[in-house]
Design an enzyme around this catalytic site. Sequence first.
Site, PDB file in Angstrom:
ATOM      1  N   ASN A 128     -10.764 104.764  61.619  1.00 44.22           N
ATOM      2  CA  ASN A 128     -11.513 104.735  60.360  1.00 44.22           C
ATOM      3  C   ASN A 128     -12.515 105.885  60.328  1.00 44.22           C
ATOM      4  O   ASN A 128     -13.107 106.263  61.351  1.00 44.22           O
ATOM      5  CB  ASN A 128     -12.172 103.369  60.106  1.00 44.22           C
ATOM      6  N   ILE A 129     -12.672 106.450  59.137  1.00 42.29           N
ATOM      7  CA  ILE A 129     -13.566 107.602  58.942  1.00 42.29           C
ATOM      8  C   ILE A 129     -14.454 107.289  57.738  1.00 42.29           C
ATOM      9  O   ILE A 129     -13.955 107.176  56.611  1.00 42.29           O
ATOM     10  CB  ILE A 129     -12.759 108.902  58.700  1.00 42.29           C
ATOM     11  N   GLU A 130     -15.730 107.083  58.004  1.00 43.88           N
ATOM     12  CA  GLU A 130     -16.663 106.687  56.937  1.00 43.88           C
ATOM     13  C   GLU A 130     -17.380 107.901  56.357  1.00 43.88           C
ATOM     14  O   GLU A 130     -17.242 109.024  56.848  1.00 43.88           O
ATOM     15  CB  GLU A 130     -17.645 105.653  57.488  1.00 43.88           C
ATOM     16  N   CYS A 175      -9.748 103.587  55.939  1.00 42.06           N
ATOM     17  CA  CYS A 175      -9.387 102.741  57.079  1.00 42.06           C
ATOM     18  C   CYS A 175      -8.433 103.472  58.031  1.00 42.06           C
ATOM     19  O   CYS A 175      -7.692 104.376  57.617  1.00 42.06           O
ATOM     20  CB  CYS A 175      -8.673 101.477  56.602  1.00 42.06           C
ATOM     21  N   GLU A 223      -5.660 102.417  59.338  1.00 44.14           N
ATOM     22  CA  GLU A 223      -4.241 102.236  59.007  1.00 44.14           C
ATOM     23  C   GLU A 223      -3.762 103.267  58.002  1.00 44.14           C
ATOM     24  O   GLU A 223      -2.668 103.805  58.092  1.00 44.14           O
ATOM     25  CB  GLU A 223      -4.009 100.837  58.410  1.00 44.14           C
ATOM     26  N   CYS A 267      -7.059  95.322  55.838  1.00 38.97           N
ATOM     27  CA  CYS A 267      -7.656  94.962  54.551  1.00 38.97           C
ATOM     28  C   CYS A 267      -6.570  94.934  53.470  1.00 38.97           C
ATOM     29  O   CYS A 267      -5.443  95.413  53.668  1.00 38.97           O
ATOM     30  CB  CYS A 267      -8.767  95.951  54.187  1.00 38.97           C
ATOM     31  N   CYS A 301      -4.988  98.342  52.512  1.00 39.35           N
ATOM     32  CA  CYS A 301      -4.022  98.846  53.508  1.00 39.35           C
ATOM     33  C   CYS A 301      -2.719  98.054  53.442  1.00 39.35           C
ATOM     34  O   CYS A 301      -1.635  98.626  53.584  1.00 39.35           O
ATOM     35  CB  CYS A 301      -4.625  98.786  54.904  1.00 39.35           C
TER      36      CYS A 301
END
Length: 142
Positions: A43-45, A54, A56, A92, A95
């Site tokens: 995940n990359i925020e 996310c 995935e 989620c 995804c």
Amino acid sequence: MEEYKKLLETAIESRKLSYSPYSHFAVGAALLCSDGTVYTGCNIENAAYSPSICAERVAIFKALSENRRDFKAIAIAGGKSGEDFDGLCPPCGVCRQVLQEFCSPSDFEVILGSSGDNMKVLRLSEIFPFAFMPESIKKQTE
Ligand code: THU
């Protein structure tokens, strides 16, 4: 099952690359193609929150952008940032929707876990029933 344990280990390794300074929840994913190729993601925020993505979707978008479509399974490992985590991290809803666009819901397997001893394998159709499918839009617009 050995193949899935290895895939989960790859997801756990990918989780270390998570950029999650806002949620402090780190996720790794490993997507298996039918020829054994694996695409990873974390995940990359983002400070603006909504551009976050996310693990995935990073994995599947990497694969799709390299012309892959033959997906067999995805392993997902997630938990509070830091080395120790022992819970399961179900994908989620967004995804799940992206996965079912490209993966056969009745065949594609979702592997959740934190170690080879704590692993759960589910079919995509089990975790995402009655989905809006590519066929749904065709039927409605014909
Ligand atoms: N996250 C994932 O990467 N995959 C999931 O299946 C659930 C949630 C990420 C999104 C966000 O960066 C953080 O975990 C907390 O929701």
